[in-house]
Design a protein around this motif. Structure first.
Motif, PDB file in Angstrom:
ATOM      1  N   VAL A 126      29.319  43.636  19.171  1.00 18.12           N
ATOM      2  CA  VAL A 126      30.250  44.760  19.076  1.00 18.12           C
ATOM      3  C   VAL A 126      30.730  44.865  17.637  1.00 18.12           C
ATOM      4  O   VAL A 126      31.203  43.875  17.060  1.00 18.12           O
TER       5      VAL A 126
ATOM      6  N   THR B 118      32.994  45.396  14.501  1.00 22.47           N
ATOM      7  CA  THR B 118      34.422  45.225  14.220  1.00 22.47           C
ATOM      8  C   THR B 118      34.691  45.704  12.784  1.00 22.47           C
ATOM      9  O   THR B 118      33.877  46.418  12.194  1.00 22.47           O
TER      10      THR B 118
ATOM     11  N   SER C 267      31.348  41.099  16.649  1.00 27.46           N
ATOM     12  CA  SER C 267      31.806  40.051  17.556  1.00 27.46           C
ATOM     13  C   SER C 267      30.825  39.934  18.709  1.00 27.46           C
ATOM     14  O   SER C 267      30.195  40.913  19.105  1.00 27.46           O
TER      15      SER C 267
ATOM     16  N   CYS D 222      30.297  39.539  22.680  1.00 36.12           N
ATOM     17  CA  CYS D 222      31.067  40.092  23.790  1.00 36.12           C
ATOM     18  C   CYS D 222      30.248  39.934  25.067  1.00 36.12           C
ATOM     19  O   CYS D 222      29.221  40.594  25.229  1.00 36.12           O
TER      20      CYS D 222
ATOM     21  N   ARG E  60      36.912  43.720  20.395  1.00 36.50           N
ATOM     22  CA  ARG E  60      37.104  44.417  19.131  1.00 36.50           C
ATOM     23  C   ARG E  60      38.414  43.979  18.481  1.00 36.50           C
ATOM     24  O   ARG E  60      38.529  43.926  17.256  1.00 36.50           O
ATOM     25  N   GLU E  61      39.386  43.671  19.303  1.00 31.25           N
ATOM     26  CA  GLU E  61      40.677  43.219  18.793  1.00 31.25           C
ATOM     27  C   GLU E  61      40.718  41.705  18.584  1.00 31.25           C
ATOM     28  O   GLU E  61      41.532  41.209  17.804  1.00 31.25           O
TER      29      GLU E  61
ATOM     30  N   PRO F 166      37.827  39.332  17.777  1.00 34.14           N
ATOM     31  CA  PRO F 166      36.419  39.001  17.526  1.00 34.14           C
ATOM     32  C   PRO F 166      36.161  37.501  17.529  1.00 34.14           C
ATOM     33  O   PRO F 166      37.012  36.695  17.156  1.00 34.14           O
TER      34      PRO F 166
END
Length: 214
Positions: free
Chosen positions: A87, A89, A95, A97, A120-121, A123
């Motif tokens: 994902v 970032t 990151s 996931c 996303r918040e 990572p």
């Protein structure tokens, strides 16, 4: 999860042969047809990435060899394997996931949205210790590539299958997407990867049945 009985396993000779290789993974890349799938996903206003991750996960779970993993000198078969995706970032980084796979697409899509938002918040490049029930996936939406090679660990041997898909492109009136698959040759052969591609293409050709919206 079950442990494969190596004494009776028909693949034992092939497993022992390829498991001694320094680089036992093999890979291939082929284009899949999104002509029917893409407009249905857009009409439903759902994430195309989530839909692709679901299709690849569903196809992989349907083929036993994609659920095999090497643990020491043994092979185990998981009941279910789960996509671990990359994902984007901040600062062009990414990151890992992991999304828990379920066959119902609506439930999977809801899980994916929550999980992606979290990572996303928060990572991370760490997978849960002791787990190997993953399917490693990544999207390269900037390039319609014709081959792809994933990094992997050799010690201990990494037997998790890997998938990558690239930029969509037009071929006549068809919309297509490159899809790469990399797998441990001790656990599967080209015939199994071929079955995977066949399953993926069947799902893409029948989006209503797969996405739960006939």
């Amino acid at each position: 999860m079950r442990t494969i009985d190596m004494e009776s396993w028909s693949r034992r000779t092939h497993f022992e042969f390829y498991n001694e290789f320094d680089h036992p993974h093999f890979g291939m890349c082929a284009n899949v047809d999104l002509t029917s799938f893409y407009p249905r996903v857009k009409a439903l206003d759902i994430s195309i990435t989530t839909a692709i991750v679901y299709v690849l996960s569903r196809a992989a779970n349907a083929i036993p060899e994609f659920r095999y993993r090497i643990r020491g000198g043994e092979v185990v078969e998981h009941d279910v394997v789960h996509p671990s995706i990359t994902v984007l970032t901040d600062d062009d980084l990414f990151s890992f996931c992991t999304i828990d796979y379920v066959e119902d697409f609506s439930a999977f899509a809801a899980r994916a949205a929550d999980t992606v938002a979290y990572f996303r918040e928060h990572p991370t490049l760490e997978d849960e210790a002791g787990r190997d029930d993953f399917l490693f996936m990544t999207a390269i939406p900037w390039v319609s590539f014709t081959s792809f090679l994933h990094p992997l660990q050799s010690h201990p041997p990494d037997s998790v299958p890997r998938f990558a898909w690239g930029k969509f492109f037009a071929e006549g009136e068809r919309r297509k997407m490159p899809l790469g698959v990399q797998a441990h040759h001790a656990l599967m052969d080209g015939v199994h990867v071929g079955r995977f591609y066949e399953a993926v293409q069947d799902y893409l050709a029948h989006p209503g049945a797969v996405l739960g919206d006939p």
